[in-house]
Motif scaffolding. Structure first.
Motif, PDB file in Angstrom:
ATOM      1  N   ARG A   1       0.839  -1.198   0.000  1.00 31.79           N
ATOM      2  CA  ARG A   1       0.000   0.000   0.000  1.00 31.79           C
ATOM      3  C   ARG A   1       0.871   1.243   0.000  1.00 31.79           C
ATOM      4  O   ARG A   1       2.069   1.185   0.322  1.00 31.79           O
ATOM      5  CB  ARG A   1      -0.939   0.014   1.212  1.00 31.79           C
ATOM      6  CG  ARG A   1      -0.228   0.093   2.550  1.00 31.79           C
ATOM      7  CD  ARG A   1      -1.224   0.015   3.692  1.00 31.79           C
ATOM      8  NE  ARG A   1      -0.565   0.082   4.986  1.00 31.79           N
ATOM      9  CZ  ARG A   1      -0.307   1.211   5.643  1.00 31.79           C
ATOM     10  NH1 ARG A   1      -0.654   2.381   5.094  1.00 31.79           N
ATOM     11  NH2 ARG A   1       0.296   1.202   6.812  1.00 31.79           N
ATOM     12  N   ILE A   2       0.256   2.355  -0.352  1.00 26.72           N
ATOM     13  CA  ILE A   2       0.941   3.644  -0.346  1.00 26.72           C
ATOM     14  C   ILE A   2       0.602   4.365   0.950  1.00 26.72           C
ATOM     15  O   ILE A   2      -0.557   4.423   1.355  1.00 26.72           O
ATOM     16  CB  ILE A   2       0.526   4.493  -1.558  1.00 26.72           C
ATOM     17  CG1 ILE A   2       0.917   3.793  -2.865  1.00 26.72           C
ATOM     18  CG2 ILE A   2       1.175   5.873  -1.500  1.00 26.72           C
ATOM     19  CD1 ILE A   2       0.445   4.528  -4.105  1.00 26.72           C
TER      20      ILE A   2
ATOM     21  N   LEU B   1       8.349   7.094  -3.522  1.00 29.74           N
ATOM     22  CA  LEU B   1       7.722   7.600  -4.735  1.00 29.74           C
ATOM     23  C   LEU B   1       7.897   9.098  -4.906  1.00 29.74           C
ATOM     24  O   LEU B   1       8.092   9.590  -6.011  1.00 29.74           O
ATOM     25  CB  LEU B   1       6.226   7.265  -4.730  1.00 29.74           C
ATOM     26  CG  LEU B   1       5.857   5.776  -4.655  1.00 29.74           C
ATOM     27  CD1 LEU B   1       4.347   5.609  -4.632  1.00 29.74           C
ATOM     28  CD2 LEU B   1       6.457   5.017  -5.837  1.00 29.74           C
TER      29      LEU B   1
ATOM     30  N   ILE C   1       6.304  10.011   0.486  1.00 32.12           N
ATOM     31  CA  ILE C   1       5.254   9.155  -0.041  1.00 32.12           C
ATOM     32  C   ILE C   1       5.913   7.831  -0.410  1.00 32.12           C
ATOM     33  O   ILE C   1       6.760   7.782  -1.311  1.00 32.12           O
ATOM     34  CB  ILE C   1       4.570   9.780  -1.272  1.00 32.12           C
ATOM     35  CG1 ILE C   1       4.151  11.222  -0.960  1.00 32.12           C
ATOM     36  CG2 ILE C   1       3.376   8.938  -1.687  1.00 32.12           C
ATOM     37  CD1 ILE C   1       3.184  11.355   0.189  1.00 32.12           C
TER      38      ILE C   1
ATOM     39  N   LEU D   1       5.791   3.473  -1.042  1.00 35.67           N
ATOM     40  CA  LEU D   1       5.072   2.254  -1.422  1.00 35.67           C
ATOM     41  C   LEU D   1       5.772   1.065  -0.784  1.00 35.67           C
ATOM     42  O   LEU D   1       6.993   0.891  -0.936  1.00 35.67           O
ATOM     43  CB  LEU D   1       5.053   2.100  -2.947  1.00 35.67           C
ATOM     44  CG  LEU D   1       4.481   0.782  -3.501  1.00 35.67           C
ATOM     45  CD1 LEU D   1       2.980   0.691  -3.231  1.00 35.67           C
ATOM     46  CD2 LEU D   1       4.768   0.663  -4.996  1.00 35.67           C
TER      47      LEU D   1
END
Length: 348
Positions: free
Chosen positions: A274-275, A305, A331, A333
């Motif tokens: 998930r992010i 990211l 951010i 992942l």
């Protein structure tokens, strides 16, 4: 690819209308039965020779076991009918009295106990999210926040909603500062303004900002012209559900697989990857160091990211020589374990 829709508010345990188990329902039913028995008794005594008023009087005195006197001739038919009426009517009256006492205790005292317990729980809450508006947008917001483990306090005019373990309700006008204080806005970490009108959203946003200069506020806009007003009123983020919905529908035409992937990664908490976002807190050991020196990917296995700086701009696919600073947001992942490793690395 498996897709799981966002949970709807109707699936949240305990969030339902009080009318589903109305404490006055049995009282109304008992009164209807008593009225039926009195009507039956009145008609019966009329058949036995009494006029309507005397028949009603005789039925009432018999059912209530007052028994002043018999207004008619007490023959066999009279006595049999009176016995039947006493047995059915007295039982109904006793049942009705019991229901009345139970209803008063459960209804009034129960509501008072629930109200006081709710006030104590609200006073103890901190770091929760205040959501103004229990419409379709507000329900979707609360469902997502509750699924993420956040504590939510909803402010709405409705008075017939019951709380859950993670969602509580304050009945009142969100534009009233006293109602917002009752919802614990002074201890909340965020305010979501999702009323049906732009005017109401602007007013609540302005009130929330005046009460808390450090409060993170997300406001709903129903028209593009209201977005700038909401920002001026103090909103940190403004969301137009109509514009987002249109963009989402268009993306399902142009890039359906990408849209599905992003939807699953962002909202499906059961997905392995998930992010998520990670703040660089005060005292973080990576402050002032470059990405190459931090070795985020090598040490955690997660994929960086983008970086969002204090100026609000995103740096996507940052170069290894980009330096991290307090207040930056990463951010990332990765899997749940990888996100935990990132938190340890950043000192969150």
């Amino acid at each position: 690819m498996r897709r799981r829709p966002l949970p709807s508010w109707v699936h949240l345990p305990g969030v339902r209308s009080l009318s589903a188990d109305d404490p006055w329902a049995r009282l109304r039913a008992g009164l209807l039965v008593l009225a039926g028995i009195l009507g039956f008794g009145t008609v019966g005594y009329m058949v036995l020779g009494l006029d309507p008023l005397d028949a009603l009087y005789q039925a009432v005195t018999t059912v209530t076991t007052v028994g002043f006197r018999e207004l008619g001739e007490a023959d066999a038919a009279w006595m049999i009918f009176t016995i039947v009426l006493v047995l059915t009517g007295t039982g109904t009256v006793l049942y009705l009295l019991g229901v009345m006492l139970e209803t008063l205790v459960e209804g009034r005292l129960g509501d008072e106990v629930r109200r006081r317990r709710m006030e104590r729980e609200l006073d103890a809450l901190t770091g929760h999210v205040v959501v103004c508006g229990w419409g379709q947008v507000g329900q979707a917001i609360c469902a997502t926040l509750a699924a993420a483990g956040d504590q939510v306090v909803v402010v709405d005019r409705h008075e017939d909603l019951r709380p859950t373990d993670s969602i509580r309700f304050v009945s009142g006008d969100a534009t009233d500062d006293a109602v917002l204080r009752k919802a614990g806005i002074e201890r909340a970490r965020a305010l979501v303004v999702a009323l049906d009108t732009d005017a109401g959203n602007v007013y609540v946003t302005l009130s929330g900002r005046s009460m808390r200069t450090d409060l993170f506020i997300v406001a709903r806009a129903t028209s593009s012209s209201a977005e700038e007003k909401l920002y001026r009123a103090g909103a940190d983020r403004v969301v137009n559900p109509h514009a987002i919905g249109g963009t989402r529908m268009a993306s399902l035409i142009t890039s359906p697989h990408v849209a599905d992937f992003l939807d699953v990664v962002m909202h499906d908490r059961e997905l392995v990857v998930r992010i998520a976002e990670h703040d660089l807190p005060v005292g973080t050991p990576v402050a002032g160091r470059s990405l190459a020196e931090c070795h985020i990917g090598e040490l955690t296995g997660a994929t960086l990211l983008a970086i969002r700086g204090k100026d609000g701009r995103f740096v996507t696919h940052p170069d290894p020589d980009v330096r991290l600073h307090y207040g930056d947001i990463l951010i990332v992942l990765g899997t749940e374990d990888q996100h935990v490793a990132v938190q340890h690395l950043l000192g969150e």
